[in-house]
Design an enzyme around this catalytic site. Structure first.
Site, PDB file in Angstrom:
ATOM      1  N   HIS A  34     -26.478 -63.142  55.182  1.00 22.22           N
ATOM      2  CA  HIS A  34     -27.448 -62.285  55.867  1.00 22.22           C
ATOM      3  C   HIS A  34     -27.819 -62.886  57.233  1.00 22.22           C
ATOM      4  CE1 HIS A  34     -30.889 -59.370  55.740  1.00 22.22           C
ATOM      5  NE2 HIS A  34     -31.429 -60.269  56.556  1.00 22.22           N
ATOM      6  N   GLU A  35     -28.093 -64.188  57.262  1.00 19.64           N
ATOM      7  CA  GLU A  35     -28.475 -64.840  58.521  1.00 19.64           C
ATOM      8  C   GLU A  35     -27.299 -64.910  59.494  1.00 19.64           C
ATOM      9  OE1 GLU A  35     -31.524 -65.397  59.259  1.00 19.64           O
ATOM     10  OE2 GLU A  35     -32.275 -64.962  57.254  1.00 19.64           O
ATOM     11  N   HIS A  85     -27.205 -61.699  61.374  1.00 18.14           N
ATOM     12  CA  HIS A  85     -28.217 -61.613  62.431  1.00 18.14           C
ATOM     13  C   HIS A  85     -27.706 -62.260  63.721  1.00 18.14           C
ATOM     14  CE1 HIS A  85     -31.419 -59.646  60.401  1.00 18.14           C
ATOM     15  NE2 HIS A  85     -31.688 -60.617  59.545  1.00 18.14           N
ATOM     16  N   GLU A  97     -32.074 -55.154  59.246  1.00 21.06           N
ATOM     17  CA  GLU A  97     -32.067 -55.733  57.904  1.00 21.06           C
ATOM     18  C   GLU A  97     -30.998 -55.086  57.025  1.00 21.06           C
ATOM     19  OE1 GLU A  97     -34.557 -58.526  56.629  1.00 21.06           O
ATOM     20  OE2 GLU A  97     -33.544 -58.525  58.558  1.00 21.06           O
TER      21      GLU A  97
END
Length: 518
Positions: free
Chosen positions: A128-129, A132, A188
């Site tokens: 997930h990071e 980003h 997100e």
């Protein structure tokens, strides 16, 4: 125009004229790209150190844990859609959180590692990071700031949930904001979707991301302060994300690595030390509430539980420092630095302790080392005071000016010091004078002191028209003390005037004033 703005101004016009300056390397969408890849990488590299410092520093008790997290992160980064100089580390912070800076600099708090169940869940967090960073979500936040404010970095990025956010000065203020960038709903969902793709490519079970998000939703409903101040502040969970993850998993290969046993083995030392860190947190809380005895008891308990943790000795040092037991405090800060020589707070506190012990040369060196790791108002104020004591008012002003940009107690202390050094040169910025006429036509003045210190022996040079219209000059001196934030009303004994038009011709200049510590 600022140099960086000059570099981005022309690309900005070009992007506005021609839709789609670049293709997003993850989503394939056309988008504006006002922040170049080299700028992204530089921003991440320059802010990674300060960001880690203000979040508790690197976790050093078990270096193998950071190596494990980095190894897993690099495994996921290798199958991502964008190659960046990715770095992954574990921070010495109990708050469950993880964050990514532009350019691929990523950190996970040890507090979050304790909340995960297996390696696949850690892969979900790191994936997930990675998205980003890879999908330019942080860079896009900065670009929105450029569009709205005409600046490379939007200073409106929120700084919250950060113990030292209010103390940092200079470039570190940007780092404080970047760590707490709040991502929108689309970012997100995008990070969840592509992060799960990376999990599957690396051989992990994507259903772990579904279960993890379900756990986050339950925790958010419980209103856990620790979570709300950490991961949920910048990565809000929702049932929409749970369902979206479930739909994504349905289209990915079934099964895959969970890694429960391997994960449990890797975090075993964290689990063993949890009680010691809980004692440390209670000790910090007790110290803030003024219960030094209870704080010391918790600090001793924490040290017995894990004698290799520098934070625990720093806590005990802070208790000794507060009680003016500087020799004992110095021993604790020395021990903390022996255990971790790359954390700003230990040098800051040791420097302040040596300052109290009149070991000025050593104090100066420690405070300088502290600012090299993380520039804070506290350190710069201490350096300014050392320079002032040595008779170097110019260098003192430089340090106080750096510290004064912080709206913290140390920053206010620095502003007061600057005011003392430059008063009455800047008296006009702090003393407000309003004039009007009383019923008899005489001039009244309300003198308001907006300085952080009291003022007395105020002297005014006044130029005014007499009743025949001829310009006159006089002085007025007031011995009355005007406390900080208060006003003083007086009659200037000018006039009488027939109407208020004469007030427009009156000129008042402050020629002298004395600051007092009230």
């Amino acid at each position: 125009m600022l140099p960086m703005l000059r570099k981005t101004f022309i690309p900005l016009l070009a992007c506005l004229a021609f839709y789609g300056c670049a293709v997003n390397p993850v989503t394939g969408k056309n988008e504006l790209a006002l922040v170049s890849e080299s700028q992204e990488i530089n921003i991440g590299r320059e802010n990674y150190g300060p960001s880690r410092q203000m979040q508790g520093g690197d976790y050093t008790v078990n270096p193998e844990l950071s190596a494990y997290v980095n190894e897993l992160g690099q495994k996921l980064a290798a199958v991502s859609d964008r190659q960046l100089p990715y770095e992954f580390t574990v921070l010495n912070n109990s708050t469950p959180n993880a964050w990514a800076l532009p350019g691929g600099k990523i950190a996970v708090n040890r507090g979050l590692l304790l909340e995960l169940d297996n390696e696949a869940e850690l892969a979900a967090v790191l994936g997930h990071e990675i998205v980003h960073a890879a999908a330019r979500h942080g860079a896009q936040q900065m670009e929105r700031g450029m569009m709205l404010q005409g600046a490379l970095i939007a200073t409106s990025i929120a700084v919250q949930g950060n113990e030292y956010g209010g103390l940092v000065v200079g470039g570190a203020q940007l780092a404080a904001g970047l760590v707490h960038t709040k991502y929108g709903r689309d970012d997100e969902l995008e990070a969840d979707y592509y992060g799960m793709q990376y999990m599957a490519r690396a051989g992990y079970d994507p259903m772990a991301a579904v279960g993890l998000q379900e756990t986050f939703v339950r925790l958010s409903e419980n209103q856990s302060h620790n979570w709300l101040a950490g991961l949920f502040a910048s990565h809000p969970p929702s049932m929409e994300r749970v369902e979206a993850n479930r739909a994504t998993a349905a289209n990915l290969p079934k099964g895959g690595i969970l890694g429960k046993a391997a994960y449990d083995e890797r975090i075993a030392s964290l689990v063993k030390d949890k009680k010691a860190y809980d004692s440390y947190a209670k000790g910090r809380e007790a110290l803030e509430k003024g219960d030094d005895d209870k704080a010391l008891s918790y600090a001793q308990e924490a040290i017995r539980g894990e004698p290799r943790e520098g934070h625990f000795y720093a806590l005990r040092g802070d208790i000794h420092y507060k009680e003016n037991r500087y020799t004992e405090a110095l021993e604790d800060y020395d021990r903390a630095i022996e255990l971790n020589s790359n954390y700003f707070y230990y040098y800051l506190q040791r420097g302040l302790t040596k300052k109290q012990m009149n070991r000025t040369t050593e104090s100066y060196a420690d405070l300088q080392k502290s600012t090299a790791l993380l520039p804070t108002a506290t350190a710069y104020t201490g350096l300014g005071e050392l320079e002032l004591a040595a008779g170097s008012s110019q260098r003192a002003k430089q340090y106080f000016t750096e510290a004064a940009t912080s709206d913290s107690p140390a920053g206010r202390q620095a502003r007061a010091a600057l005011l003392r050094l430059d008063f009455p040169r800047y008296a006009g910025e702090y003393i407000q004078i309003q004039i009007g006429l009383d019923r008899e036509g005489y001039v009244l003045a309300r003198i308001r002191n907006t300085a952080p210190l009291g003022i007395k022996d105020l002297q005014l040079a006044i130029q005014y028209p007499d009743t025949s219209g001829k310009t006159q000059q006089t002085t007025r001196r007031f011995s009355t003390l005007i406390p900080a934030g208060k006003a003083f009303d007086t009659n200037l004994s000018l006039g009488p005037y027939a109407d208020a038009d004469a007030l427009n011709a009156i000129r008042i200049r402050i020629t002298d004033a004395e600051l007092v510590e009230k």
